[in-house]
Design an enzyme around this catalytic site. Structure first.
Site, PDB file in Angstrom:
ATOM      1  N   GLY A   1      44.257  38.298  39.650  1.00  0.00           N
ATOM      2  CA  GLY A   1      43.436  39.483  39.903  1.00  0.00           C
ATOM      3  C   GLY A   1      42.965  40.224  38.657  1.00  0.00           C
TER       4      GLY A   1
ATOM      5  N   GLY B   1      51.306  45.510  40.384  1.00  0.00           N
ATOM      6  CA  GLY B   1      51.501  46.310  41.592  1.00  0.00           C
ATOM      7  C   GLY B   1      51.359  45.457  42.829  1.00  0.00           C
TER       8      GLY B   1
ATOM      9  CE1 TYR C   1      48.297  49.435  45.890  1.00  0.00           C
ATOM     10  CE2 TYR C   1      46.569  50.840  46.764  1.00  0.00           C
ATOM     11  CZ  TYR C   1      47.010  49.940  45.818  1.00  0.00           C
ATOM     12  OH  TYR C   1      46.181  49.567  44.797  1.00  0.00           O
TER      13      TYR C   1
HETATM   14  N1  NAP Z   1      42.285  45.024  44.122  1.00  0.00           N
HETATM   15  C1  NAP Z   1      41.947  46.292  44.302  1.00  0.00           C
HETATM   16  O1  NAP Z   1      41.018  46.624  45.068  1.00  0.00           O
HETATM   17  C2  NAP Z   1      42.682  47.375  43.569  1.00  0.00           C
HETATM   18  C3  NAP Z   1      42.154  48.667  43.619  1.00  0.00           C
HETATM   19  C4  NAP Z   1      42.818  49.691  42.955  1.00  0.00           C
HETATM   20  C5  NAP Z   1      43.968  49.413  42.231  1.00  0.00           C
HETATM   21  N2  NAP Z   1      44.468  48.144  42.206  1.00  0.00           N
HETATM   22  C6  NAP Z   1      45.680  47.913  41.447  1.00  0.00           C
HETATM   23  O2  NAP Z   1      45.450  46.921  40.466  1.00  0.00           O
HETATM   24  C7  NAP Z   1      46.677  46.261  40.160  1.00  0.00           C
HETATM   25  C8  NAP Z   1      46.452  44.760  40.220  1.00  0.00           C
HETATM   26  O3  NAP Z   1      46.135  44.426  41.555  1.00  0.00           O
HETATM   27  P1  NAP Z   1      45.269  43.155  41.972  1.00  0.00           P
HETATM   28  O4  NAP Z   1      44.320  43.611  43.005  1.00  0.00           O
HETATM   29  O5  NAP Z   1      44.769  42.470  40.770  1.00  0.00           O
HETATM   30  O6  NAP Z   1      46.370  42.319  42.744  1.00  0.00           O
HETATM   31  P2  NAP Z   1      46.998  40.869  42.531  1.00  0.00           P
HETATM   32  O7  NAP Z   1      45.947  39.858  42.253  1.00  0.00           O
HETATM   33  O8  NAP Z   1      47.900  40.676  43.700  1.00  0.00           O
HETATM   34  O9  NAP Z   1      47.864  41.036  41.199  1.00  0.00           O
HETATM   35  C9  NAP Z   1      49.081  41.699  41.188  1.00  0.00           C
HETATM   36  C10 NAP Z   1      49.816  41.332  39.922  1.00  0.00           C
HETATM   37  O10 NAP Z   1      51.050  42.074  39.867  1.00  0.00           O
HETATM   38  C11 NAP Z   1      52.090  41.163  39.575  1.00  0.00           C
HETATM   39  N3  NAP Z   1      53.368  41.600  40.127  1.00  0.00           N
HETATM   40  C12 NAP Z   1      53.649  41.916  41.406  1.00  0.00           C
HETATM   41  N4  NAP Z   1      54.951  42.227  41.524  1.00  0.00           N
HETATM   42  C13 NAP Z   1      55.490  42.103  40.290  1.00  0.00           C
HETATM   43  C14 NAP Z   1      56.787  42.272  39.758  1.00  0.00           C
HETATM   44  N5  NAP Z   1      57.824  42.652  40.523  1.00  0.00           N
HETATM   45  N6  NAP Z   1      56.988  42.055  38.440  1.00  0.00           N
HETATM   46  C15 NAP Z   1      55.963  41.655  37.647  1.00  0.00           C
HETATM   47  N7  NAP Z   1      54.709  41.494  38.084  1.00  0.00           N
HETATM   48  C16 NAP Z   1      54.484  41.705  39.394  1.00  0.00           C
HETATM   49  C17 NAP Z   1      51.642  39.839  40.190  1.00  0.00           C
HETATM   50  O11 NAP Z   1      52.257  38.735  39.540  1.00  0.00           O
HETATM   51  P3  NAP Z   1      53.497  37.866  40.093  1.00  0.00           P
HETATM   52  O12 NAP Z   1      53.371  37.778  41.578  1.00  0.00           O
HETATM   53  O13 NAP Z   1      53.323  36.561  39.377  1.00  0.00           O
HETATM   54  O14 NAP Z   1      54.715  38.593  39.649  1.00  0.00           O
HETATM   55  C18 NAP Z   1      50.163  39.850  39.865  1.00  0.00           C
HETATM   56  O15 NAP Z   1      49.954  39.365  38.568  1.00  0.00           O
HETATM   57  C19 NAP Z   1      47.707  46.773  41.163  1.00  0.00           C
HETATM   58  O16 NAP Z   1      48.483  47.794  40.570  1.00  0.00           O
HETATM   59  C20 NAP Z   1      46.833  47.349  42.263  1.00  0.00           C
HETATM   60  O17 NAP Z   1      47.500  48.362  42.981  1.00  0.00           O
HETATM   61  C21 NAP Z   1      43.844  47.115  42.851  1.00  0.00           C
END
Ligand code: NAP
Length: 280
Positions: free
Chosen positions: A21, A95, A158
């Site tokens: 992501g 996250g 969340y």
């Molecule tokens: N996508 C959206 O629309 C959006 C909008 C606003 C904010 N965000 C925020 O952006 C951030 C990234 O989200 P994303 O959308 O890119 O989601 P994603 O593709 O699911 O990526 C989440 C990342 O967090 C890592 N992670 C999860 N649990 C972990 C742990 N216990 N220790 C270490 N790493 C961990 C995952 O890696 P592993 O599973 O390999 O550990 C993965 O690399 C998050 O904080 C999310 O809340 C996303």
């Protein structure tokens, strides 16, 4: 605001949640901008893939770990600082998003979300601040979300963590400014990633992880406290929050069509029925 803005000549960057992501796209972008980037997540294989894919000139340093384990984060920060170089920029991005339906709540969904998004971020923040404080400069960006602005459907766990992160960053900024550490908060709207793929509603103003990484890279350079995008969408949510609650809930129910959706338990039952009519 502290004056410091990180650049590749000053040292390396650390990105958590870089296995997929937004974090992955940002690590690639920072590497393209010349930063050596230490990347952390639990999935070692995906981080190694990222390392091979990185175009350079900055190199990717794989340091996998679980952000819910404070000792693991202390170990990673020590490895960065003592083996790879000075960390000038930390983007605490890792996250999880677990949708919560008010009529079908599970304690473990709240506990996991709080453990990763809130406590996990604190586990990264504390050693990062300590190392930067010893030099009197550094830059840290905390990944929050527009879900932290106000309550939204499915965001009970969340959104609570993201609101807490915004408040935490605002509160810390007073002291970290004086310590020479620039603290920023990132509040994206919807980005197309594995996390949002589970959403069963249409997501307005959805952007790609690469576009999000571009906006974040620009925001990190500009140094303003909040990095938020796409602004037309995120500012609309900000404005909604200024309205009286009656109007806020009415408008969001109308915009999302939430009031007329079936309850989650009924939706799950309907799905199970479709698969196995004998099951419910
Ligand atoms: N996508 C959206 O629309 C959006 C909008 C606003 C904010 N965000 C925020 O952006 C951030 C990234 O989200 P994303 O959308 O890119 O989601 P994603 O593709 O699911 O990526 C989440 C990342 O967090 C890592 N992670 C999860 N649990 C972990 C742990 N216990 N220790 C270490 N790493 C961990 C995952 O890696 P592993 O599973 O390999 O550990 C993965 O690399 C998050 O904080 C999310 O809340 C996303």
């Amino acid at each position: 605001m502290a004056d410091f803005v990180a650049n590749p000549e000053g040292g390396l960057a650390w990105v958590t949640g870089a296995s997929s992501g937004i974090g992955r796209a940002l690590a690639l972008r920072l590497s393209k901008d010349g930063f050596n980037v230490a990347v952390t997540a639990r999935d070692h294989e995906k981080l190694v893939e990222l390392q091979h894919e990185a175009p350079g000139p900055g190199k990717i340093i794989v340091l996998d770990g679980d952000i819910t384990d404070p000792r693991d984060m202390e170990r990673i920060l020590a490895a960065i600082e003592y083996e790879h170089g000075t960390m000038v920029l930390a983007v605490l991005n890792a996250g999880v998003y677990i949708p919560v339906h008010g009529e079908d709540m599970h304690r473990e969904d709240f506990e996991k979300t709080f453990a990763v998004n809130l406590h996990g971020t604190v586990n990264c923040l504390l050693p990062a601040v300590r190392h930067m404080q010893s030099r009197g400069q550094g830059q840290i960006a905390i990944m929050s979300s527009v879900s932290g602005y106000g309550g939204l459907p499915t965001s009970a766990a969340y959104g609570a963590t993201k609101a807490a992160l915004i408040n935490m960053a605002e509160s810390l900024k007073f002291d970290l400014d004086k310590a020479g550490i620039r603290l920023q908060v990132i509040n994206p709207g919807f980005v197309q990633t594995a996390a949002t793929a589970k959403n069963s509603f249409s997501m307005p103003a959805l952007i790609s992880p690469e576009e999000a990484a571009d906006r974040i890279a620009t925001g990190l350079k500009s140094g303003g406290f909040e990095i938020t995008f796409p602004r037309r969408f995120t500012y609309t949510l900000k404005l909604l929050k200024l309205l009286p609650y009656g109007l806020y809930f009415w408008l969001l129910n109308r915009a999302t069509g939430w009031k007329t959706r079936p309850l989650a338990t009924r939706r799950h039952a309907a799905k199970t029925m479709a698969r196995d009519p004998q099951a419910v």
